[in-house]
Design a protein around this motif. Sequence first.
Motif, short mmCIF file in Angstrom:
data_model
loop_
_atom_site.label_atom_id
_atom_site.label_comp_id
_atom_site.label_asym_id
_atom_site.label_seq_id
_atom_site.Cartn_x
_atom_site.Cartn_y
_atom_site.Cartn_z
N LEU A 6 0.82 -1.22 0.00
CA LEU A 6 0.00 0.00 0.00
C LEU A 6 0.85 1.26 0.00
CD1 LEU A 6 -2.96 1.05 0.24
CD2 LEU A 6 -2.62 1.03 2.73
N ASN A 50 0.62 3.32 -6.06
CA ASN A 50 -0.05 4.59 -6.36
C ASN A 50 -0.12 4.87 -7.86
OD1 ASN A 50 -0.35 5.10 -3.61
ND2 ASN A 50 1.69 6.02 -3.46
N SER A 105 -5.64 1.56 -7.93
CA SER A 105 -6.29 2.37 -6.92
C SER A 105 -5.95 1.85 -5.53
CB SER A 105 -7.81 2.35 -7.13
OG SER A 105 -8.45 3.07 -6.09
N ILE A 106 -5.67 2.77 -4.63
CA ILE A 106 -5.30 2.35 -3.28
C ILE A 106 -6.47 1.68 -2.57
CG2 ILE A 106 -4.55 3.23 -1.02
CD1 ILE A 106 -3.01 5.38 -2.44
N GLU A 107 -7.68 2.08 -2.86
CA GLU A 107 -8.86 1.53 -2.19
C GLU A 107 -9.11 0.08 -2.56
OE1 GLU A 107 -10.46 3.02 0.17
OE2 GLU A 107 -9.19 4.81 -0.03
N SER A 108 -8.49 -0.39 -3.62
CA SER A 108 -8.67 -1.80 -4.00
C SER A 108 -7.76 -2.74 -3.23
CB SER A 108 -8.41 -1.96 -5.50
OG SER A 108 -7.06 -1.64 -5.81
N CYS A 134 -6.94 -4.39 0.09
CA CYS A 134 -7.69 -4.63 1.32
C CYS A 134 -7.11 -5.81 2.10
CB CYS A 134 -9.16 -4.92 1.01
SG CYS A 134 -10.01 -3.62 0.10
N CYS A 175 -9.57 -1.28 3.93
CA CYS A 175 -9.02 -0.99 2.61
C CYS A 175 -8.44 0.42 2.57
CB CYS A 175 -10.10 -1.11 1.52
SG CYS A 175 -10.92 -2.72 1.42
N GLY A 176 -7.47 0.59 1.71
CA GLY A 176 -6.95 1.90 1.40
C GLY A 176 -6.44 2.67 2.60
N ALA A 177 -7.00 3.89 2.77
CA ALA A 177 -6.53 4.79 3.83
C ALA A 177 -6.78 4.21 5.22
CB ALA A 177 -7.23 6.14 3.69
#
Length: 288
Positions: free
Chosen positions: A171, A177, A181-184, A186, A205-207
């Motif tokens: 991540l 990046n 996508s970072i949100e993918s 998990c 996920c992500g942040a």
Amino acid sequence: MKPAMETAAEENPEQSQEKKGCFECCIKCLGGVPYASLVATILCFSGVALFCGCGHVALTGTVSILENHFSKTVSDHALLTEVVQLMQYIIYGIASFFFLYGIILLAEGFYTTSAVKELHSEFKTTACGRCISGMFVFLTYVLGVAWLGVFGFSAVPVFLFYNMWSTCQVLNSPMANMTSSIESICVDVRQYGIIPWNAAPGKACGAVLGEICNTSEFYLSYHLYIVACAGAGATVIALIHFLMILSANWAYLKDASHMHVYQDIKMKEEQELQDIQSRSKEQLSSYT
């Protein structure tokens, strides 16, 4: 001046004899210390202390991470909380038992060392002592096999936290990046069976995952699980060491008992031979 010098010269041999006697006593005492059992006891205490202490704190941190980030409903992780509390109570029992067991094995090492050192004196091993030594061999073998299972079980949370840590590294990498996508990215703890599938949210996920990875609870629990696993491995090594020591001591005691039986038979035969010789001399003297 001369008589004083003569008196001092007379006292010096006595002092030297006292020092020599004290030195010989210290050497004799050091010779009776079971160093192998002492090393195994220290290693066993260290391993059990690391496993119990670090495992207890790591379990508490794991429950806190799940409650704050993966399972918002209390009923979803109620069973896990009860299991963790039960494991913590088991840890208390393991620590107490191995503290006493280590002391007992160390005392048995002192006893056996004394028996071996006094092999050719009036010291005699009893059948009860040999039976107790054999019982310790069997019990230590069973505990060693059990701790192998504990060692393997303690590696499971290390594997889970390592997977989560490696995901966090992906991540934070620049390639993630740029390419996706970072949100993918998990981590779903429900797939490990820790919490039920209907637990919400169940995954991060992500942040959100990045925040979890940056918390002190995550890094502390991860490293404590590693240390607890190392402590379990050290305990397995200590029990194997104890098993070798106890097996050797039991063999020494068995040989000592056979030696004493042989010496008793030899003394009886010599006594009978002396009686026969004395009787023959008396008969010869009566004839003459």
